[in-house]
Write a protein that holds these residues in place. Structure first.
Motif, PDB file in Angstrom:
ATOM      1  N   SER A  65     -48.665  -6.647 -66.075  1.00  0.00           N
ATOM      2  CA  SER A  65     -48.269  -5.993 -64.833  1.00  0.00           C
ATOM      3  C   SER A  65     -49.413  -5.185 -64.223  1.00  0.00           C
ATOM      4  O   SER A  65     -49.200  -4.445 -63.256  1.00  0.00           O
ATOM      5  CB  SER A  65     -47.081  -5.066 -65.090  1.00  0.00           C
ATOM      6  OG  SER A  65     -45.994  -5.806 -65.568  1.00  0.00           O
ATOM      7  N   LYS A  66     -50.582  -5.283 -64.837  1.00  0.00           N
ATOM      8  CA  LYS A  66     -51.787  -4.582 -64.366  1.00  0.00           C
ATOM      9  C   LYS A  66     -51.625  -3.061 -64.365  1.00  0.00           C
ATOM     10  O   LYS A  66     -52.143  -2.366 -63.491  1.00  0.00           O
ATOM     11  CB  LYS A  66     -52.196  -5.087 -62.985  1.00  0.00           C
ATOM     12  CG  LYS A  66     -52.561  -6.553 -62.973  1.00  0.00           C
ATOM     13  CD  LYS A  66     -52.971  -7.002 -61.580  1.00  0.00           C
ATOM     14  CE  LYS A  66     -53.371  -8.452 -61.612  1.00  0.00           C
ATOM     15  NZ  LYS A  66     -52.333  -9.371 -61.214  1.00  0.00           N
ATOM     16  N   LEU A  67     -50.895  -2.563 -65.355  1.00  0.00           N
ATOM     17  CA  LEU A  67     -50.714  -1.126 -65.492  1.00  0.00           C
ATOM     18  C   LEU A  67     -51.644  -0.534 -66.539  1.00  0.00           C
ATOM     19  O   LEU A  67     -51.972   0.653 -66.477  1.00  0.00           O
ATOM     20  CB  LEU A  67     -49.258  -0.801 -65.830  1.00  0.00           C
ATOM     21  CG  LEU A  67     -48.254  -1.206 -64.742  1.00  0.00           C
ATOM     22  CD1 LEU A  67     -46.828  -1.013 -65.235  1.00  0.00           C
ATOM     23  CD2 LEU A  67     -48.498  -0.435 -63.463  1.00  0.00           C
TER      24      LEU A  67
ATOM     25  N   LEU B 184     -55.032   3.467 -68.970  1.00  0.00           N
ATOM     26  CA  LEU B 184     -54.324   3.147 -67.739  1.00  0.00           C
ATOM     27  C   LEU B 184     -55.271   2.364 -66.840  1.00  0.00           C
ATOM     28  O   LEU B 184     -56.470   2.631 -66.806  1.00  0.00           O
ATOM     29  CB  LEU B 184     -53.836   4.423 -67.049  1.00  0.00           C
ATOM     30  CG  LEU B 184     -52.833   5.247 -67.853  1.00  0.00           C
ATOM     31  CD1 LEU B 184     -52.433   6.496 -67.078  1.00  0.00           C
ATOM     32  CD2 LEU B 184     -51.612   4.423 -68.217  1.00  0.00           C
ATOM     33  N   ASP B 185     -54.733   1.406 -66.121  1.00  0.00           N
ATOM     34  CA  ASP B 185     -55.565   0.524 -65.307  1.00  0.00           C
ATOM     35  C   ASP B 185     -56.273   1.271 -64.189  1.00  0.00           C
ATOM     36  O   ASP B 185     -57.412   0.966 -63.869  1.00  0.00           O
ATOM     37  CB  ASP B 185     -54.736  -0.625 -64.741  1.00  0.00           C
ATOM     38  CG  ASP B 185     -55.606  -1.693 -64.132  1.00  0.00           C
ATOM     39  OD1 ASP B 185     -55.613  -1.779 -62.892  1.00  0.00           O
ATOM     40  OD2 ASP B 185     -56.301  -2.416 -64.875  1.00  0.00           O
ATOM     41  N   ASP B 186     -55.604   2.239 -63.577  1.00  0.00           N
ATOM     42  CA  ASP B 186     -56.244   3.032 -62.526  1.00  0.00           C
ATOM     43  C   ASP B 186     -55.460   4.320 -62.303  1.00  0.00           C
ATOM     44  O   ASP B 186     -54.423   4.545 -62.922  1.00  0.00           O
ATOM     45  CB  ASP B 186     -56.392   2.243 -61.218  1.00  0.00           C
ATOM     46  CG  ASP B 186     -55.071   1.763 -60.639  1.00  0.00           C
ATOM     47  OD1 ASP B 186     -54.062   2.482 -60.752  1.00  0.00           O
ATOM     48  OD2 ASP B 186     -55.050   0.670 -60.070  1.00  0.00           O
ATOM     49  N   ASP B 187     -55.969   5.155 -61.424  1.00  0.00           N
ATOM     50  CA  ASP B 187     -55.332   6.453 -61.170  1.00  0.00           C
ATOM     51  C   ASP B 187     -53.979   6.331 -60.482  1.00  0.00           C
ATOM     52  O   ASP B 187     -53.177   7.264 -60.527  1.00  0.00           O
ATOM     53  CB  ASP B 187     -56.261   7.352 -60.352  1.00  0.00           C
ATOM     54  CG  ASP B 187     -57.418   7.892 -61.180  1.00  0.00           C
ATOM     55  OD1 ASP B 187     -57.304   7.923 -62.425  1.00  0.00           O
ATOM     56  OD2 ASP B 187     -58.439   8.286 -60.591  1.00  0.00           O
ATOM     57  N   HIS B 188     -53.701   5.194 -59.832  1.00  0.00           N
ATOM     58  CA  HIS B 188     -52.390   5.009 -59.201  1.00  0.00           C
ATOM     59  C   HIS B 188     -51.276   5.071 -60.242  1.00  0.00           C
ATOM     60  O   HIS B 188     -50.236   5.688 -60.016  1.00  0.00           O
ATOM     61  CB  HIS B 188     -52.314   3.669 -58.459  1.00  0.00           C
ATOM     62  CG  HIS B 188     -53.185   3.601 -57.268  1.00  0.00           C
ATOM     63  ND1 HIS B 188     -54.277   2.773 -57.196  1.00  0.00           N
ATOM     64  CD2 HIS B 188     -53.140   4.268 -56.089  1.00  0.00           C
ATOM     65  CE1 HIS B 188     -54.857   2.935 -56.031  1.00  0.00           C
ATOM     66  NE2 HIS B 188     -54.189   3.836 -55.336  1.00  0.00           N
ATOM     67  N   VAL B 189     -51.499   4.420 -61.362  1.00  0.00           N
ATOM     68  CA  VAL B 189     -50.487   4.394 -62.432  1.00  0.00           C
ATOM     69  C   VAL B 189     -50.221   5.815 -62.907  1.00  0.00           C
ATOM     70  O   VAL B 189     -49.074   6.243 -63.025  1.00  0.00           O
ATOM     71  CB  VAL B 189     -50.948   3.505 -63.607  1.00  0.00           C
ATOM     72  CG1 VAL B 189     -49.919   3.506 -64.722  1.00  0.00           C
ATOM     73  CG2 VAL B 189     -51.251   2.094 -63.135  1.00  0.00           C
ATOM     74  N   LYS B 190     -51.292   6.524 -63.163  1.00  0.00           N
ATOM     75  CA  LYS B 190     -51.177   7.908 -63.605  1.00  0.00           C
ATOM     76  C   LYS B 190     -50.416   8.738 -62.570  1.00  0.00           C
ATOM     77  O   LYS B 190     -49.526   9.515 -62.906  1.00  0.00           O
ATOM     78  CB  LYS B 190     -52.577   8.472 -63.825  1.00  0.00           C
ATOM     79  CG  LYS B 190     -52.652   9.790 -64.517  1.00  0.00           C
ATOM     80  CD  LYS B 190     -54.116  10.162 -64.669  1.00  0.00           C
ATOM     81  CE  LYS B 190     -54.338  11.141 -65.757  1.00  0.00           C
ATOM     82  NZ  LYS B 190     -55.758  11.454 -65.930  1.00  0.00           N
ATOM     83  N   GLY B 191     -50.751   8.562 -61.308  1.00  0.00           N
ATOM     84  CA  GLY B 191     -50.100   9.313 -60.232  1.00  0.00           C
ATOM     85  C   GLY B 191     -48.615   9.046 -60.147  1.00  0.00           C
ATOM     86  O   GLY B 191     -47.813   9.974 -59.994  1.00  0.00           O
TER      87      GLY B 191
END
Length: 125
Positions: free
Chosen positions: A85-87, A101-108
């Motif tokens: 899921s690219k998370l 985590l794949d990027d800061d969007h997931v964290k956010g």
């Protein structure tokens, strides 16, 4: 109020200017479907625990198993779902696999929701 005890307008008078404004950034059907799928991924407690565990820094699979008191099979299965899921992403270091985590969007997404929950709890206390 309607039969569900939810407040509703007492007259039908759509506000076209507000409707037009809402339409400007309204997602496509495809985007809505992808968004629903993303939230299905977040609906599993184990996957959420893994995401939260990776919130500060990367961890190897063994670290995740130890932290969450789960066996490697369970963690690997959930990591596979999160990766597809690219998370999350991973890197290999010798015989160890480190996930992050794949990027800061997931964290956010996760930590803003967690802040919201914690804020609501502090207000009610």
């Amino acid at each position: 109020m309607n039969e569900c005890n939810v407040p509703v307008c007492s007259e039908n008078c759509p506000h076209q200017n507000l409707i037009d404004l809402a339409k400007q950034n309204f997602p496509t059907l495809e985007e809505i479907e992808e968004l629903a799928e993303l939230y299905k991924i977040f609906s599993d407690n184990t996957r959420l625990k893994i995401i939260c565990a990776l919130g500060k820094d990367e961890l190897c699979v063994c670290d995740i198993c130890e932290l969450l008191s789960l066996n490697q099979s369970t963690v690997s299965h959930q990591l596979r779902i999160l990766k597809s899921s690219k998370l999350v992403k991973y890197r290999r270091q010798g015989k160890q696999i480190f996930y992050s985590l794949d990027d800061d969007h997931v964290k956010g997404i996760i930590f803003q929701a967690l802040d919201h929950i914690r804020e609501d709890r502090s207000i009610t206390k």
